[in-house]
Design a protein around this motif. Structure first.
Motif, PDB file in Angstrom:
ATOM      1  N   PRO A   1       9.072   9.319  -3.230  1.00 43.09           N
ATOM      2  CA  PRO A   1       8.569   9.335  -2.414  1.00 43.09           C
ATOM      3  C   PRO A   1       7.376   8.343  -2.032  1.00 43.09           C
ATOM      4  N   MET A   2       7.190   8.096  -1.011  1.00 41.24           N
ATOM      5  CA  MET A   2       5.854   6.988  -0.560  1.00 41.24           C
ATOM      6  C   MET A   2       5.379   7.548   0.242  1.00 41.24           C
ATOM      7  N   LEU A   3       3.674   8.086   0.211  1.00 36.50           N
ATOM      8  CA  LEU A   3       2.701   8.196   1.348  1.00 36.50           C
ATOM      9  C   LEU A   3       2.046   7.092   1.688  1.00 36.50           C
ATOM     10  N   VAL A   4       2.625   6.581   2.933  1.00 35.71           N
ATOM     11  CA  VAL A   4       1.565   5.226   3.346  1.00 35.71           C
ATOM     12  C   VAL A   4       0.687   5.599   4.045  1.00 35.71           C
ATOM     13  N   TYR A   5      -0.227   5.568   4.164  1.00 37.15           N
ATOM     14  CA  TYR A   5      -1.597   5.738   4.550  1.00 37.15           C
ATOM     15  C   TYR A   5      -2.334   4.205   4.968  1.00 37.15           C
ATOM     16  N   ASP A   6      -3.920   4.374   5.322  1.00 37.17           N
ATOM     17  CA  ASP A   6      -4.887   3.237   6.256  1.00 37.17           C
ATOM     18  C   ASP A   6      -5.365   3.676   5.262  1.00 37.17           C
ATOM     19  N   GLY A   7      -5.331   2.309   3.994  1.00 34.72           N
ATOM     20  CA  GLY A   7      -6.698   1.863   2.826  1.00 34.72           C
ATOM     21  C   GLY A   7      -7.923   1.453   4.138  1.00 34.72           C
ATOM     22  N   ASP A   8      -7.689   0.884   5.240  1.00 34.15           N
ATOM     23  CA  ASP A   8      -9.299   0.344   5.927  1.00 34.15           C
ATOM     24  C   ASP A   8      -9.916   1.650   6.712  1.00 34.15           C
TER      25      ASP A   8
ATOM     26  N   GLN B   1      -1.480  -1.800   4.082  1.00 29.11           N
ATOM     27  CA  GLN B   1      -2.138  -3.282   3.634  1.00 29.11           C
ATOM     28  C   GLN B   1      -1.729  -3.379   2.293  1.00 29.11           C
ATOM     29  N   GLU B   2      -1.042  -2.715   1.436  1.00 30.60           N
ATOM     30  CA  GLU B   2      -0.706  -3.153   0.101  1.00 30.60           C
ATOM     31  C   GLU B   2       0.602  -3.233  -0.105  1.00 30.60           C
ATOM     32  N   ALA B   3       1.351  -2.689   1.370  1.00 33.21           N
ATOM     33  CA  ALA B   3       2.742  -1.923   0.730  1.00 33.21           C
ATOM     34  C   ALA B   3       4.374  -2.936   1.648  1.00 33.21           C
ATOM     35  N   ASP B   4       5.070  -3.126   0.890  1.00 39.12           N
ATOM     36  CA  ASP B   4       5.895  -3.986   1.194  1.00 39.12           C
ATOM     37  C   ASP B   4       6.631  -3.441   2.805  1.00 39.12           C
ATOM     38  N   LEU B   5       6.052  -3.701   4.128  1.00 40.55           N
ATOM     39  CA  LEU B   5       6.824  -2.761   5.058  1.00 40.55           C
ATOM     40  C   LEU B   5       8.063  -3.057   5.684  1.00 40.55           C
ATOM     41  N   VAL B   6       8.071  -4.544   4.431  1.00 40.45           N
ATOM     42  CA  VAL B   6       9.654  -5.194   5.590  1.00 40.45           C
ATOM     43  C   VAL B   6      10.978  -4.268   4.832  1.00 40.45           C
ATOM     44  N   ARG B   7      10.811  -4.238   3.747  1.00 33.10           N
ATOM     45  CA  ARG B   7      11.533  -3.739   2.166  1.00 33.10           C
ATOM     46  C   ARG B   7      11.469  -1.603   2.916  1.00 33.10           C
ATOM     47  N   LEU B   8      10.589  -1.762   3.697  1.00 35.63           N
ATOM     48  CA  LEU B   8      10.919   0.281   3.551  1.00 35.63           C
ATOM     49  C   LEU B   8      10.907   0.172   5.253  1.00 35.63           C
TER      50      LEU B   8
ATOM     51  N   VAL C   1       9.711  -0.133   7.856  1.00 37.25           N
ATOM     52  CA  VAL C   1       8.013  -0.729   9.281  1.00 37.25           C
ATOM     53  C   VAL C   1       7.710  -1.275   9.508  1.00 37.25           C
ATOM     54  N   SER C   2       7.079  -1.265  10.870  1.00 37.15           N
ATOM     55  CA  SER C   2       6.357  -2.085  11.757  1.00 37.15           C
ATOM     56  C   SER C   2       5.407  -1.468  11.442  1.00 37.15           C
ATOM     57  N   GLU C   3       4.324  -2.932  10.708  1.00 30.85           N
ATOM     58  CA  GLU C   3       2.708  -3.056  10.738  1.00 30.85           C
ATOM     59  C   GLU C   3       2.348  -2.518  12.031  1.00 30.85           C
ATOM     60  N   GLU C   4       2.818  -2.353  13.073  1.00 31.12           N
ATOM     61  CA  GLU C   4       2.095  -1.980  14.235  1.00 31.12           C
ATOM     62  C   GLU C   4       2.296  -0.089  14.170  1.00 31.12           C
ATOM     63  N   ARG C   5       3.594   0.346  13.557  1.00 30.14           N
ATOM     64  CA  ARG C   5       3.574   1.810  13.285  1.00 30.14           C
ATOM     65  C   ARG C   5       2.763   2.393  11.889  1.00 30.14           C
ATOM     66  N   ALA C   6       2.610   0.865  10.707  1.00 35.81           N
ATOM     67  CA  ALA C   6       1.990   2.223   9.922  1.00 35.81           C
ATOM     68  C   ALA C   6      -0.079   1.720   9.603  1.00 35.81           C
ATOM     69  N   ALA C   7      -0.243   0.991  10.682  1.00 38.74           N
ATOM     70  CA  ALA C   7      -1.676   0.777  11.280  1.00 38.74           C
ATOM     71  C   ALA C   7      -1.677   1.886  11.919  1.00 38.74           C
ATOM     72  N   HIS C   8      -0.886   2.789  13.174  1.00 36.59           N
ATOM     73  CA  HIS C   8      -0.964   3.569  14.481  1.00 36.59           C
ATOM     74  C   HIS C   8      -0.928   5.341  12.957  1.00 36.59           C
ATOM     75  N   GLU C   9       0.611   5.512  12.376  1.00 35.89           N
ATOM     76  CA  GLU C   9       0.182   6.954  11.946  1.00 35.89           C
ATOM     77  C   GLU C   9       0.289   6.425  10.534  1.00 35.89           C
ATOM     78  N   VAL C  10      -0.019   7.818   9.535  1.00 39.77           N
ATOM     79  CA  VAL C  10       0.368   8.064   8.542  1.00 39.77           C
ATOM     80  C   VAL C  10       1.940   7.999   8.562  1.00 39.77           C
ATOM     81  N   LEU C  11       2.133   7.662   7.036  1.00 42.86           N
ATOM     82  CA  LEU C  11       4.163   7.686   6.644  1.00 42.86           C
ATOM     83  C   LEU C  11       4.082   7.768   5.441  1.00 42.86           C
TER      84      LEU C  11
END
Length: 139
Positions: free
Chosen positions: A11-18, A42-49, A51-61
């Motif tokens: 599994p992967m935890l995707v967070y805001d690295g900034d 910012q380093e994840a392949d969001l398309v492959r996952l 997930v939209s950039e907007e969602r990833a910037a909004h919340e931890v996934l």
């Protein structure tokens, strides 16, 4: 698991690295330890996952190898569920209706104010090498 050891089976935890607060919180997850790959969005392949950039910037996934995605408080619950004992008990409890409602409320308050919380950097921009799970990040 972090960094170059990423696998499709984990599994992967995707967070805001900034976000300094987010990054420091993910460093706490590393200490549990959580059985997952930790990666800044910012380093994840969001398309492959899926997930939209907007969602990833909004919340931890939390992204399961199956493609299932949990966000916000539900993602935090998954972090605990995939950690060493006794943390899975907390993660399971966070899925119960009343506790989940409180967790969602708390997560929203924290997320809305994350740049004001302790651990946030003045610019809230960390160099890529300092992000947990990033290639070359200090352990």
């Amino acid at each position: 698991m972090t960094g170059e050891g990423r696998t499709a089976a984990a599994p992967m935890l995707v967070y805001d690295g900034d976000c300094g607060f987010c990054t420091r919180t993910v460093r706490l997850a590393e200490r549990l330890p959580v059985r997952a790959d930790l990666i800044p969005w910012q380093e994840a392949d969001l398309v492959r996952l899926g997930v939209s950039e907007e969602r990833a910037a909004h919340e931890v996934l939390w992204v399961e190898p199956s493609g299932r995605v949990e966000g916000g408080a539900d993602a935090v619950a998954e972090v605990f569920r995939h950690a060493r004992r006794p943390w899975p008990l907390l993660g399971g409890a966070m899925k119960l209706p009343v506790i989940r409602s409180a967790a969602v409320w708390g997560y929203r308050r924290i997320a809305a104010n994350r740049y004001r919380l302790p651990g946030a950097t003045p610019a809230c921009r960390l160099p890529p090498a300092e992000r947990p799970g990033a290639r070359g990040a200090p352990g």
